[in-house]
Design a protein around this motif. Structure first.
Motif, PDB file in Angstrom:
ATOM      1  N   GLU A  57      -8.203 -12.561  -8.071  1.00 10.68           N
ATOM      2  CA  GLU A  57      -8.390 -11.768  -8.153  1.00 10.68           C
ATOM      3  C   GLU A  57      -6.946 -11.029  -7.164  1.00 10.68           C
ATOM      4  OE1 GLU A  57      -9.335  -8.249  -9.991  1.00 10.68           O
ATOM      5  OE2 GLU A  57     -11.086  -9.035 -10.596  1.00 10.68           O
ATOM      6  N   GLY A  58      -5.916 -10.290  -7.169  1.00 10.33           N
ATOM      7  CA  GLY A  58      -5.339  -9.856  -5.790  1.00 10.33           C
ATOM      8  C   GLY A  58      -6.274  -8.220  -5.282  1.00 10.33           C
ATOM      9  N   LEU A  59      -6.366  -7.861  -4.122  1.00  9.65           N
ATOM     10  CA  LEU A  59      -6.250  -6.251  -3.218  1.00  9.65           C
ATOM     11  C   LEU A  59      -5.229  -5.709  -2.880  1.00  9.65           C
ATOM     12  CD1 LEU A  59      -9.267  -4.944  -3.717  1.00  9.65           C
ATOM     13  CD2 LEU A  59      -9.131  -5.814  -1.478  1.00  9.65           C
ATOM     14  N   ILE A  60      -5.164  -4.315  -3.527  1.00  8.42           N
ATOM     15  CA  ILE A  60      -4.645  -3.564  -3.310  1.00  8.42           C
ATOM     16  C   ILE A  60      -5.469  -2.743  -2.158  1.00  8.42           C
ATOM     17  CG2 ILE A  60      -2.169  -2.325  -3.083  1.00  8.42           C
ATOM     18  CD1 ILE A  60      -2.025  -4.462  -5.984  1.00  8.42           C
ATOM     19  N   VAL A  61      -5.214  -2.161  -0.801  1.00  6.37           N
ATOM     20  CA  VAL A  61      -5.987  -0.973  -0.452  1.00  6.37           C
ATOM     21  C   VAL A  61      -4.483   0.164  -0.360  1.00  6.37           C
ATOM     22  CG1 VAL A  61      -7.144   0.323   1.286  1.00  6.37           C
ATOM     23  CG2 VAL A  61      -7.671  -2.226   0.547  1.00  6.37           C
ATOM     24  N   VAL A  62      -4.339   1.040  -0.730  1.00  2.00           N
ATOM     25  CA  VAL A  62      -3.684   2.087  -0.188  1.00  2.00           C
ATOM     26  C   VAL A  62      -4.281   3.378   0.556  1.00  2.00           C
ATOM     27  CG1 VAL A  62      -2.967   4.039  -2.182  1.00  2.00           C
ATOM     28  CG2 VAL A  62      -2.534   1.871  -2.492  1.00  2.00           C
ATOM     29  N   ILE A  63      -3.635   3.741   0.889  1.00  2.00           N
ATOM     30  CA  ILE A  63      -4.486   4.567   2.345  1.00  2.00           C
ATOM     31  C   ILE A  63      -3.290   5.430   2.251  1.00  2.00           C
ATOM     32  CG2 ILE A  63      -4.852   5.143   4.507  1.00  2.00           C
ATOM     33  CD1 ILE A  63      -6.475   2.477   4.812  1.00  2.00           C
ATOM     34  N   GLN A  64      -3.607   6.428   1.728  1.00  2.00           N
ATOM     35  CA  GLN A  64      -2.572   8.165   1.963  1.00  2.00           C
ATOM     36  C   GLN A  64      -3.150   8.960   3.087  1.00  2.00           C
ATOM     37  OE1 GLN A  64       0.881   6.842  -0.545  1.00  2.00           O
ATOM     38  NE2 GLN A  64       0.200   9.882   0.857  1.00  2.00           N
ATOM     39  N   ALA A  65      -2.797   9.645   3.268  1.00  2.00           N
ATOM     40  CA  ALA A  65      -3.633  10.590   4.193  1.00  2.00           C
ATOM     41  C   ALA A  65      -2.293  11.974   5.125  1.00  2.00           C
ATOM     42  CB  ALA A  65      -4.132  10.391   5.640  1.00  2.00           C
ATOM     43  N   HIS A 109       6.514  -3.063  -5.537  1.00  2.00           N
ATOM     44  CA  HIS A 109       5.982  -4.319  -6.688  1.00  2.00           C
ATOM     45  C   HIS A 109       6.736  -5.554  -5.878  1.00  2.00           C
ATOM     46  CE1 HIS A 109       6.144  -5.823 -10.913  1.00  2.00           C
ATOM     47  NE2 HIS A 109       5.375  -6.755 -10.098  1.00  2.00           N
ATOM     48  N   GLN A 110       7.514  -5.871  -4.542  1.00  2.00           N
ATOM     49  CA  GLN A 110       8.278  -6.678  -3.272  1.00  2.00           C
ATOM     50  C   GLN A 110       6.123  -6.903  -2.715  1.00  2.00           C
ATOM     51  OE1 GLN A 110      12.017  -7.065  -2.337  1.00  2.00           O
ATOM     52  NE2 GLN A 110      11.999  -4.733  -1.885  1.00  2.00           N
ATOM     53  N   ASN A 111       5.729  -5.680  -2.826  1.00  2.00           N
ATOM     54  CA  ASN A 111       4.763  -6.381  -1.209  1.00  2.00           C
ATOM     55  C   ASN A 111       3.242  -6.656  -2.321  1.00  2.00           C
ATOM     56  OD1 ASN A 111       6.340  -6.027   0.745  1.00  2.00           O
ATOM     57  ND2 ASN A 111       6.923  -3.420   0.797  1.00  2.00           N
ATOM     58  N   ILE A 112       3.520  -6.930  -3.769  1.00  2.00           N
ATOM     59  CA  ILE A 112       2.339  -6.779  -4.655  1.00  2.00           C
ATOM     60  C   ILE A 112       2.038  -8.354  -3.773  1.00  2.00           C
ATOM     61  CG2 ILE A 112       0.954  -7.255  -6.629  1.00  2.00           C
ATOM     62  CD1 ILE A 112       2.175  -4.522  -6.355  1.00  2.00           C
ATOM     63  N   ALA A 119      -3.377  -6.403   0.262  1.00  2.00           N
ATOM     64  CA  ALA A 119      -2.080  -5.962   0.434  1.00  2.00           C
ATOM     65  C   ALA A 119      -2.532  -3.798   0.982  1.00  2.00           C
ATOM     66  CB  ALA A 119      -1.000  -5.833  -0.394  1.00  2.00           C
ATOM     67  N   VAL A 120      -2.072  -4.069   2.840  1.00  2.00           N
ATOM     68  CA  VAL A 120      -2.874  -2.581   3.111  1.00  2.00           C
ATOM     69  C   VAL A 120      -1.470  -1.585   2.805  1.00  2.00           C
ATOM     70  CG1 VAL A 120      -4.123  -1.681   4.589  1.00  2.00           C
ATOM     71  CG2 VAL A 120      -4.479  -3.445   3.804  1.00  2.00           C
ATOM     72  N   PHE A 121      -1.215  -1.424   2.459  1.00  2.00           N
ATOM     73  CA  PHE A 121      -0.276   0.541   1.801  1.00  2.00           C
ATOM     74  C   PHE A 121      -0.106   1.444   3.140  1.00  2.00           C
ATOM     75  CE2 PHE A 121       1.493  -1.285  -2.199  1.00  2.00           C
ATOM     76  CZ  PHE A 121       1.591  -2.842  -1.462  1.00  2.00           C
ATOM     77  N   ASN A 122       0.170   1.446   3.538  1.00  2.00           N
ATOM     78  CA  ASN A 122      -0.203   2.207   4.816  1.00  2.00           C
ATOM     79  C   ASN A 122       1.089   3.341   4.229  1.00  2.00           C
ATOM     80  OD1 ASN A 122       0.258   4.766   6.891  1.00  2.00           O
ATOM     81  ND2 ASN A 122      -0.336   2.867   8.474  1.00  2.00           N
ATOM     82  N   ARG A 123       0.695   4.753   3.685  1.00  2.00           N
ATOM     83  CA  ARG A 123       1.482   5.565   2.475  1.00  2.00           C
ATOM     84  C   ARG A 123       1.498   3.963   1.329  1.00  2.00           C
ATOM     85  NH1 ARG A 123       2.395  10.033   4.796  1.00  2.00           N
ATOM     86  NH2 ARG A 123       2.528  11.053   7.046  1.00  2.00           N
ATOM     87  N   SER A 124       2.273   5.004   0.326  1.00  2.00           N
ATOM     88  CA  SER A 124       2.567   3.722  -1.066  1.00  2.00           C
ATOM     89  C   SER A 124       3.908   4.593  -1.732  1.00  2.00           C
ATOM     90  CB  SER A 124       1.290   4.026  -1.927  1.00  2.00           C
ATOM     91  OG  SER A 124       0.913   5.869  -2.072  1.00  2.00           O
ATOM     92  N   PHE A 166       1.942   1.629 -14.394  1.00  2.00           N
ATOM     93  CA  PHE A 166       2.345   0.828 -13.775  1.00  2.00           C
ATOM     94  C   PHE A 166       0.991   0.022 -12.841  1.00  2.00           C
ATOM     95  CE2 PHE A 166       3.228  -0.168  -9.006  1.00  2.00           C
ATOM     96  CZ  PHE A 166       3.456  -1.709  -8.558  1.00  2.00           C
ATOM     97  N   GLU A 167       0.237   1.111 -12.212  1.00  2.00           N
ATOM     98  CA  GLU A 167      -1.305   0.628 -11.770  1.00  2.00           C
ATOM     99  C   GLU A 167      -1.902   0.073 -12.786  1.00  2.00           C
ATOM    100  OE1 GLU A 167      -3.224   3.997  -9.932  1.00  2.00           O
ATOM    101  OE2 GLU A 167      -1.189   3.981  -8.182  1.00  2.00           O
TER     102      GLU A 167
END
Length: 211
Positions: A57-65, A109-112, A119-124, A166-167
Motif C-alpha cells: 500500500e502507499g500512503l498519502i497524507v493531505v494537510i490543508q489549513a 498525480h506526478q507526486n503519488i 507522500a505528504v501534501f502541503n495543500r493539495s 480520482f481518490e
C-alpha cells in the motif's frame, strides 16, 4: 486531545464553525501530550519500516489549513523521526505555466508515491476546488468554451465528482489517503500573521497578500 471527536465520518455533514479550535474543551495536559508524542514517534519509526518492507500500500497524507495555521511546523515535528528515504513532502503553491497547460490533477498525480512509501501534501488538489472557486480564477483558464460556458455551480460540481473519482481510483489501486485540516480561530490566525510582521526571525514568511 480526544482525536476521535475530530474525525469526520464519511457521509456525515459537519459544520466546521462548530468545532473547537483549541484543546481547552478536552482539558488537555501539555506535558502529557509531549511525552505521548515522543512515544508515538518511536512507534511511527517501527511502523514505517514494516510499511516500507511490505510495499503493498502507499500512503498519502493531505494537510490543508488557513494561512498561518502551522502546516510546515506540523510536518516538521510529526515526520522528523522517520526515514527520509521513505517519505517525500510536496508543496502546492500557485500553478506554474507548465502546470496550467495540463489538467489540474496532473501535478498531483506526478507526486503519488510508490507503494510502501509516504507522500505528504502541503495543500493539495483541494486548492482547485476552494481557492479557484472562491476567487473566480477558473474564468481566466485557457480552456475551450464548451468547458468555461458552464455555470460556476456546474463547473465545480463536475470537479467535486472528478476528485471523488480520482481518490476512489487511488484507493482501488492500493493507496490510502489521510486528510487533515488544521483548524485555528481567526484570532489565532491574526496573531500569527502579526508575528510575521513584528518578529525579525519570522519576517521572511510575511507576504502582503496574506492579509
Amino acid at each position: 486531545m480526544k482525536a476521535d471527536k475530530y474525525r469526520i465520518q464519511e457521509g456525515k455533514k459537519t459544520d466546521i464553525r462548530k468545532l473547537p479550535t483549541d484543546s481547552r474543551e478536552d482539558k488537555a495536559d501539555k506535558e502529557e501530550i509531549i511525552a505521548k508524542y515522543e512515544e508515538n514517534k518511536r512507534d511511527l519509526v517501527l511502523l514505517q519500516d514494516k510499511f516500507y518492507a511490505d510495499a503493498r500500500e502507499g500512503l498519502i497524507v493531505v494537510i490543508q489549513a488557513l494561512d498561518a495555521s502551522g502546516k510546515d511546523s506540523c510536518i516538521k515535528y510529526v515526520f522528523s523521526g522517520i526515514n527520509p528515504q521513505g517519505v517525500k513532502v510536496h508543496y502546492y503553491k500557485a500553478p506554474t505555466a507548465e502546470e496550467l497547460a495540463h489538467d489540474y490533477l496532473w501535478r498531483i498525480h506526478q507526486n503519488i508515491p510508490r507503494r510502501g512509501e509516504i507522500a505528504v501534501f502541503n495543500r493539495s488538489h483541494y486548492e482547485d476546488l476552494v481557492t479557484v472557486q472562491a476567487e473566480d480564477i477558473w474564468q481566466g483558464y485557457h480552456m475551450s468554451d464548451r468547458v468555461l460556458d458552464d455555470t460556476k455551480k456546474k463547473f465545480f460540481g463536475k470537479r467535486y465528482e472528478q476528485v471523488n473519482n480520482f481518490e476512489e481510483y487511488l484507493y482501488e489501486n492500493s493507496y490510502r489517503m489521510v486528510k487533515i485540516f488544521l483548524h485555528v480561530s481567526k484570532e489565532e490566525q491574526t496573531g500569527q500573521l502579526l508575528e510575521r510582521i513584528e518578529l525579525p526571525e519570522k519576517n521572511w514568511k510575511f507576504r502582503a497578500d496574506d492579509l
